[in-house]
Design a protein around this motif. Structure first.
Motif, short mmCIF file in Angstrom:
data_model
loop_
_atom_site.label_atom_id
_atom_site.label_comp_id
_atom_site.label_asym_id
_atom_site.label_seq_id
_atom_site.Cartn_x
_atom_site.Cartn_y
_atom_site.Cartn_z
N ASN A 1 0.38 -109.51 -18.46
CA ASN A 1 -0.15 -110.61 -17.26
C ASN A 1 -0.82 -110.19 -16.72
N GLY A 2 -0.93 -108.97 -16.15
CA GLY A 2 -1.50 -108.94 -15.48
C GLY A 2 -2.96 -107.77 -15.68
N ALA A 3 -3.55 -107.73 -17.22
CA ALA A 3 -4.90 -107.76 -17.32
C ALA A 3 -4.82 -108.73 -17.66
N ILE A 4 -4.34 -110.20 -18.10
CA ILE A 4 -5.21 -111.40 -18.29
C ILE A 4 -5.61 -111.68 -17.17
N SER A 5 -4.62 -111.67 -15.84
CA SER A 5 -5.39 -112.46 -14.61
C SER A 5 -6.60 -111.37 -14.11
N ASP A 6 -6.94 -110.19 -14.79
CA ASP A 6 -8.31 -109.15 -14.44
C ASP A 6 -8.99 -109.75 -15.74
N TYR A 7 -8.93 -109.89 -16.53
CA TYR A 7 -10.24 -110.33 -17.50
C TYR A 7 -10.44 -112.33 -17.04
N SER A 8 -9.68 -112.37 -17.01
CA SER A 8 -9.85 -113.85 -16.33
C SER A 8 -10.75 -113.89 -15.20
N GLU A 9 -10.50 -112.90 -14.69
CA GLU A 9 -11.22 -112.92 -12.92
C GLU A 9 -12.99 -112.42 -13.40
N ALA A 10 -12.96 -111.33 -14.24
CA ALA A 10 -14.13 -110.86 -14.70
C ALA A 10 -14.56 -112.03 -15.75
N ILE A 11 -13.88 -113.16 -16.30
CA ILE A 11 -15.23 -114.31 -17.05
C ILE A 11 -15.37 -115.23 -16.07
N ILE B 1 -6.96 -96.78 -11.71
CA ILE B 1 -5.93 -98.41 -11.58
C ILE B 1 -6.22 -98.34 -9.99
N SER B 2 -6.56 -97.62 -8.74
CA SER B 2 -5.93 -97.19 -7.66
C SER B 2 -8.15 -97.50 -7.29
N ASP B 3 -8.98 -96.40 -8.22
CA ASP B 3 -9.96 -96.66 -7.40
C ASP B 3 -10.81 -97.65 -7.75
N TYR B 4 -10.18 -98.73 -8.96
CA TYR B 4 -11.12 -99.95 -9.06
C TYR B 4 -10.60 -100.83 -8.43
N ASP B 5 -8.74 -100.81 -7.60
CA ASP B 5 -8.56 -101.37 -6.39
C ASP B 5 -9.07 -101.46 -5.15
N LYS B 6 -9.94 -100.10 -5.14
CA LYS B 6 -10.75 -99.80 -4.01
C LYS B 6 -11.80 -100.05 -3.77
N ALA B 7 -12.64 -99.96 -5.08
CA ALA B 7 -13.94 -101.19 -5.42
C ALA B 7 -13.47 -102.61 -5.66
N ILE B 8 -12.93 -102.98 -6.37
CA ILE B 8 -12.25 -104.81 -5.86
C ILE B 8 -12.33 -105.40 -4.40
N GLU B 9 -12.12 -104.47 -3.42
CA GLU B 9 -11.57 -104.53 -1.82
C GLU B 9 -12.90 -104.16 -1.08
N LEU B 10 -13.87 -103.67 -1.83
CA LEU B 10 -14.89 -103.45 -1.02
C LEU B 10 -16.13 -104.51 -1.85
N GLU B 11 -15.56 -105.05 -2.67
CA GLU B 11 -16.76 -106.34 -3.42
C GLU B 11 -15.99 -107.00 -4.48
N PRO B 12 -15.26 -107.51 -3.95
CA PRO B 12 -14.37 -108.61 -5.05
C PRO B 12 -14.84 -109.17 -6.35
N LYS B 13 -16.25 -109.55 -5.72
CA LYS B 13 -17.31 -110.35 -7.00
C LYS B 13 -17.94 -108.58 -8.26
N TYR B 14 -16.94 -108.16 -8.87
CA TYR B 14 -17.48 -106.88 -9.15
C TYR B 14 -17.04 -107.05 -10.53
N PRO B 15 -17.63 -107.47 -11.03
CA PRO B 15 -16.07 -108.11 -13.29
C PRO B 15 -15.93 -107.00 -13.57
N ASN B 16 -16.94 -105.92 -13.40
CA ASN B 16 -16.70 -104.60 -14.74
C ASN B 16 -15.04 -103.79 -14.20
N ALA B 17 -14.29 -103.91 -12.55
CA ALA B 17 -13.99 -102.77 -12.19
C ALA B 17 -12.92 -103.95 -12.46
N TYR B 18 -12.43 -105.42 -12.58
CA TYR B 18 -11.89 -106.13 -12.65
C TYR B 18 -11.49 -105.60 -14.57
#
Length: 208
Positions: free
Chosen positions: A71-81, A40-57
């Motif tokens: 709820n956190g999972a739903i938020s991430d899936y929604s962002e990916a969508i 999760i920490s690595d995906y956090d960093k990937a998203i911090e550097l590239e906020p438009k990274y659907p696979n990371a979300y």
């Protein structure tokens, strides 16, 4: 192996701390190694550097779901969508989370979208059938289980669900046929044998 890959990506990141793909790939490695918090920490960093990274979300959403942060999972899936509107698996996994929250209409809506995008995805029919069954739409549930079996004739899950639904509806011969089929498809038989035993107990005895 995974350990050597983790070391490799860590070495790369020492040289280039803004290498987005290295964070993402190391997150995958950590996930495979069941190092969930590190992933999760690595995906956090990937998203911090590239906020438009659907696979990371999406990947982070799976891990949050595994940690029961629904709820956190739903938020991430929604962002990916939002970033990738045809991301069928993000809809699917969000639907599973909605099911866990008992938000059945939202779950069905997500499964509808999955089926629209991937009409041959049998498990989505099974899961939509489960949500319909929970809403007491028994005909709709059976239709979905039927479609799941048509698409995947070896689906333990669909036979098991349809068998239990038949049992609830008092259709005991159909229930026995489906649960017997589920037994033939699944090595973990104890629970199913128990259900078949109950179905036999409830079968009316005909006197001749």
């Amino acid at each position: 192996g995974d350990w050597s890959s983790e070391v490799c990506y860590s070495d790369i990141l020492e040289l280039d701390p803004k290498f987005i793909t290295a964070y993402y790939n190391r997150g995958v490695v950590h996930s495979n190694m069941k190092n969930i918090d590190k992933a999760i920490s690595d995906y956090d960093k990937a998203i911090e550097l590239e906020p438009k990274y659907p696979n990371a979300y999406y990947n982070r959403g799976i891990l949050k779901s595994d940690k029961n942060d629904i709820n956190g999972a739903i938020s991430d899936y929604s962002e990916a969508i939002k970033l990738k509107p045809d991301f069928a698996m993000a809809y699917y996994n969000r639907g599973l989370c909605m099911n866990k929250k008992n938000e059945l209409d939202k779950a069905i809506s997500d499964f509808n979208k999955v089926i629209q995008l991937k009409p041959d995805f049998a498990i989505a029919y099974s899961d939509r059938g489960g949500a319909k069954e929970a809403k007491n739409d028994l005909n709709g549930a059976i239709a979905d289980y039927n479609e799941a079996i048509k698409l995947e004739p070896q689906s333990f899950y669909a036979y098991n669900n349809r068998g239990n639904l038949y049992k609830k509806a008092g259709m005991l011969n159909e229930a026995l046929a489906d649960l017997n089929k589920a037994i033939s498809l699944e090595s973990e038989k104890a629970l199913i044998y128990f259900k078949i035993g109950r179905a036999h107990v409830w079968t009316p005895v005909t006197e001749y």
